[in-house]
Design an enzyme around this catalytic site. Structure first.
Site: not given
Ligand code: NAP
Length: 288
Positions: A48, A92, A115
């Protein structure tokens, strides 16, 4: 379907959009949070940050020790929520067991939730109004669009009902007028259902116990393989690529299919978040 090539194309567009945003004084930035030292999480995060660098998005990672309390994680999220230079926050997953993941996701400002997992953004998705959409489902839709797969009126079957994959995809496909069936581990006659699919999306991740085989698909099917299984050290999807691909009009490989799209959609979400936070309504990223 070549996810790597499509992702590279999207990255090129994003790069130009980042240039534009920098020119107008809005340099986009994403902050990631890792709690503990889960090795796969570290690998995903590294990819990422690499993608961010490639498109010119500033990125910073915050690592907290695995024994951190929920209050420690919440404090960090609060700080990043309040920092105007941070446009996107990515927590995460998975988190250590003693931390309530849902509560921590809900702590992220929906405006910075790149997200797309907060209940606010999920609710907007339900209403067809979301701009921050979970990255993997968004990547799947981008692949279908790129290859001009007819969606309206088609029969789409998703083997997965998770919040990360199946549920958002259900809404995205419905919004584009597909007839959608969502299957899971308790579904009866899976083969009878998948055989009817014009578009089959598999995201089980239980190989070798579960795989999508030739008998499960009809001729001309479009197959999107989201899963990532590690079998004897080798990365593979759910689909038995060798036997299914001759029947498919399109199929994604693993690796090189949905994976690269997921990462690039995170970058796109970061731009969308930054543009919205600064009322850059004309930014082309908002019109995609
Ligand atoms: P998950 O929460 O474990 O979901 C798996 C789904 O598969 C569940 O809905 C489960 O049903 C269903 N399932 C399990 N066994 C089945 C069976 N025998 N028949 C039919 N359905 C069955 O996992 P996830 O987080 O959604 O991820 C799924 C896979 O996608 C994993 O391999 C993951 O690594 C991969 N993934 C890839 C990306 C990417 O960027 N490429 C991103 C996200 C996830 P129940 O709900 O009944 O348990």
């Amino acid at each position: 379907m070549d996810g790597k090539a499509v992702a590279a194309q999207v990255k090129q567009t994003l790069k130009e959009e980042v240039e534009y945003m920098k020119k107008v004084g809005v340099p986009p930035k994403i902050a990631t949070i890792l709690v503990g030292d889960d090795p796969p999480s570290k690998i995903y995060l590294a990819s990422k940050h690499k993608a961010a660098e490639e498109v010119g998005i500033a990125s910073e990672n915050h690592t907290l020790p695995g024994f951190s309390s929920e209050a420690d994680v919440a404090d960090l999220i609060d700080r990043l929520n309040a920092d105007p230079s941070v446009n996107g926050i990515l927590l995460q997953l998975p988190l250590p067991q003693h931390i309530d993941g849902m509560r921590m996701i809900e702590r992220i400002s929906p405006r910075k939730d790149v997200d797309g997992l907060t209940s606010a953004n999920m609710g907007l998705l339900f209403y067809g109004q979301a701009s921050l959409i979970p990255c993997t489902p968004r990547g799947v839709m981008e692949l279908l669009h790129h290859y001009k797969v007819p969606i309206a009126g088609s029969r789409a079957v998703i083997i997965n009902r998770s919040t990360l994959v199946g549920k958002p995809l259900l809404h995205l496909l419905l919004a584009e007028d597909a007839t959608v069936t969502v299957c899971h581990s308790k579904s009866r006659d899976l083969l009878g259902i998948t055989r009817q699919a014009d578009i089959l999306i598999a995201a089980v991740g239980r190989r070798p116990q579960f795989s999508v085989t030739r008998e499960m698909v009809k001729d001309g099917v479009v197959v999107i393989d989201v899963a990532m299984n590690r079998v004897a050290g080798k990365l593979m999807g759910d689909v038995d690529f060798e036997s299914v691909s001759p029947k498919a009009s399109y199929i994604t490989p693993v690796p090189g299919g949905v994976g690269p799209m997921t990462v690039v959609m995170l970058m796109e979400n970061t731009l969308v978040a930054a543009a919205k936070q600064h009322n850059l309504n004309k930014a082309s990223v908002l019109q995609r």
